[in-house]
Design a protein around this motif. Sequence first.
Motif: not given
Length: 204
Positions: A119-123, A145-151, A161-163
Motif C-alpha cells: 500500500s501507499c498513500d497515493d494508491f 490506481s483511481a488517479d490514472g497511475s500505474v503502481f 519501485e515506480t509509478v
Amino acid sequence: MAGKFLGEQTKVVTGSYDRTLKIWDLRSRACIGTKFAGSSCNDLVTVDGAGTTFISGHFDKTVRFWDIRSDYPTHDMCLQGKVTSLDLSRDSNYLISCVRDDTLKLIDLRMNQIILSFSCDDFKVGCDWSRATFSPDGQYVAVGSADGSVFIWGVATAKVETVLKDHGSVGLFSRSAVTATSWNPFGTYLISVDRSKRAVVWGD
C-alpha cells in the motif's frame, strides 16, 4: 466476471455476478458443474495443471479455495475489503489479491496465510474489478490506481519501485481510473487500460 482454462483445453471454470462458479465442457458446450459461492465472483485462478483446484475472489471480502470434486470450498480467507482480482505467480506458490481497502495482499499458498501487504498513500483502487498482476519473473506486481497511475511494487521489498503516469485528462474530466494491467510473457512490456477506453503500452 472471470474465466480460466481448467487444466485442459476443453474445460473452463467461470465466476459470475450471480454468485455461482461454473465448470464447462467446451466440446459439448454444456455446464458440467456448479458451485454456489454465496457472493458474486470478481476473479479466479486455476492452481494445478491437473485442473482439480482453483481459487476465487469475491464481493463479500472472501478468497475461497475449491476442489472440483467438492460442492463446498475446502477453506477460505477473509480480507478487509471486496476482492477485485487474483493473480498467481508462475511457480504457483504465491497469490496476489487486490482489495478495495486500497491494498494488495500477498498470500503464500504453501502456508495459506498473508505474508505481505502492499500500500501507499497515493494508491487507491478505482473499481470493483481492478486487476493486479505479477511480472513473469514474479519479482514485481503492477496495478492501476483511481488517479490514472500505474503502481509497481517490488515483491521482495513491498516498496513502490515506480509509478507510471500517462493516463492523462480526457476532455473536461480528470485522470481516468486504470482498471487492468498485463505483462508481456517475456517481461519486456506492460500494458494498462483505463475507464476512458484508453490503452497504454510501457517499455522497460
